[in-house]
Design an enzyme around this catalytic site. Structure first.
Site, short mmCIF file in Angstrom:
data_model
loop_
_atom_site.label_atom_id
_atom_site.label_comp_id
_atom_site.label_asym_id
_atom_site.label_seq_id
_atom_site.Cartn_x
_atom_site.Cartn_y
_atom_site.Cartn_z
CE1 TYR A 207 10.73 101.84 72.47
CE2 TYR A 207 11.97 100.51 70.92
CZ TYR A 207 11.82 101.04 72.18
OH TYR A 207 12.77 100.79 73.15
CE LYS B 34 12.88 104.74 73.37
NZ LYS B 34 13.18 105.22 74.73
#
Ligand code: NAD
Ligand code: UDP
Length: 315
Positions: free
Chosen positions: A147, A151
């Site tokens: 994650y 990002k």
């Protein structure tokens, strides 16, 4: 003709509230979602509204959109730790391929692009509170890396599409946001504790419960997003509520509102950030944005929503 906004992940918790806001503001909304973590019921009230279109599509696969688009808001991504740990490859894909596909759509349509990034950019932060200038303390191989790094890649892609391809871009870093429409099984702490308390179960506190988070109510976040889109510059904006709470304080607040609860201590997940609190000086100074809803007030609305949904069997 109404301006049209593409909202990726439109059936998710935060982006479904954005769909409502943009429709209320007179926009035409095109929600693009593959429902890997989103829920039909988040947008059920919009189906049939002429201002709302739904495209069921994985944004990590190239796709085209007919007609004009004035803004692309990229919110598609698993966001709860249990979701991105269950979908690690898909999370990496949507933060890389998905982001680049949507940046290309924005370029082709000459649309403004807004990236939903995250406080996870800062990892387990060594600077407190976190300013946008802090570069972070992130593991590239730990469980949360799918994650966090996706990002971080997304932010890099946004900056590159801006400088190399002339796209008008914005980046927001969202800090823990809660509110109505979170899934009962979402796995994030506020919905977990509220659902557990409503079911008369023990609250699962991970670790010693002294780690902190700063919880932002969803309507405040939506207001910040609109301000960044309309008049923010291209550098990242932290959007979050600086009120900082330990997980035990959160449990205590929920117990005050729902009734006495017991706590069950469970192991702290690996790489769980110890402290997190946004410095929102940039958003306040540039955009006049400050969150308005304190935790105890936001919890009232969240508890009412989850109570009604549990009673109706709507997970
Ligand atoms: P959510 O899981 O409820 O919403 C995400 C939506 O994206 C879901 O509807 C899901 O089905 C959709 N999606 C995921 N991958 C997709 C793909 N490949 N193609 C199409 N749709 C896809 O999560 P949320 O909390 O509403 O988060 C929304 C966005 O905001 C995410 O990008 C998340 O990283 C970001 N964010 C949220 C928070 C928060 O506290 N809620 C904090 C930081 C960042
Ligand atoms: N957490 C907890 N009990 C739960 C779920 C989460 O104590 O049932 C803790 C978790 O370890 C973390 C904090 O709450 O320290 C926030 O977790 P969440 O998954 O909501 O978000 P994130 O870790 O991504 O900030």
């Amino acid at each position: 003709m109404a301006r049209r906004v593409l909202i990726s992940g439109g059936a998710g918790f935060v982006p479904s509230h954005l769909c409502d806001r943009f429709i209320a503001d007179g926009w035409q909304v095109l929600a693009v979602d593959n429902f890997c973590t989103g829920r039909q019921s988040n947008i059920a009230h919009l189906l049939g509204n002429p201002a709302f279109e739904l495209l069921e599509q994985d944004v990590s696969v190239p796709f085209t959109v007919a007609g004009p688009v004035a803004a692309v808001l990229h919110f598609a991504s698993p966001a709860s730790p249990i979701d991105y740990l269950r979908l690690p490859i898909e999370t990496l894909q949507v933060g890389s391929l998905g982001t680049m596909n949507l940046l290309e759509i924005a370029r082709e349509k000459q649309a403004r692009f807004l990236m939903a990034s995250t406080s996870e950019i800062y990892g387990d932060p060594l600077e407190h509170p976190q300013r946008e200038s802090y570069l972070g303390n992130v593991s590239s191989i730990g469980p949360r890396s799918v994650y966090d790094e996706a990002k971080r890649f997304s932010e890099a892609a946004v900056m590159a599409w801006r400088s190399a391809r002339g796209v008008d871009t914005k980046i927001i870093r969202i800090f823990n946001t809660y509110g109505p429409r979170m899934k009962t099984g979402d796995g994030r702490v506020v919905s977990n504790f509220v659902v557990q308390a409503l079911r008369g179960e023990k609250l699962t506190v991970y670790g010693d419960g002294l780690q902190t988070r700063s919880f932002c109510y969803v309507s405040d976040l939506v207001d910040g997003i609109v301000r960044v889109l309309e008049r923010g510059d291209h550098m990242p904006y932290n959007l979050g509520n600086p009120g900082e709470f330990t997980m035990l304080e959160l449990a205590n607040e929920i117990s005050k509102q729902i009734g006495q609860v017991e706590i069950e201590y469970q192991p702290l997940p690996k790489d769980d950030p110890t402290r997190r609190k946004p410095d929102i000086t940039r958003a306040t100074t540039d955009l006049g944005w400050t969150p308005k809803v304190p935790l105890h007030e936001g919890l009232v609305a969240m508890i009412a929503d989850l109570r009604a949904r549990l009673a109706a069997g709507d997970a």
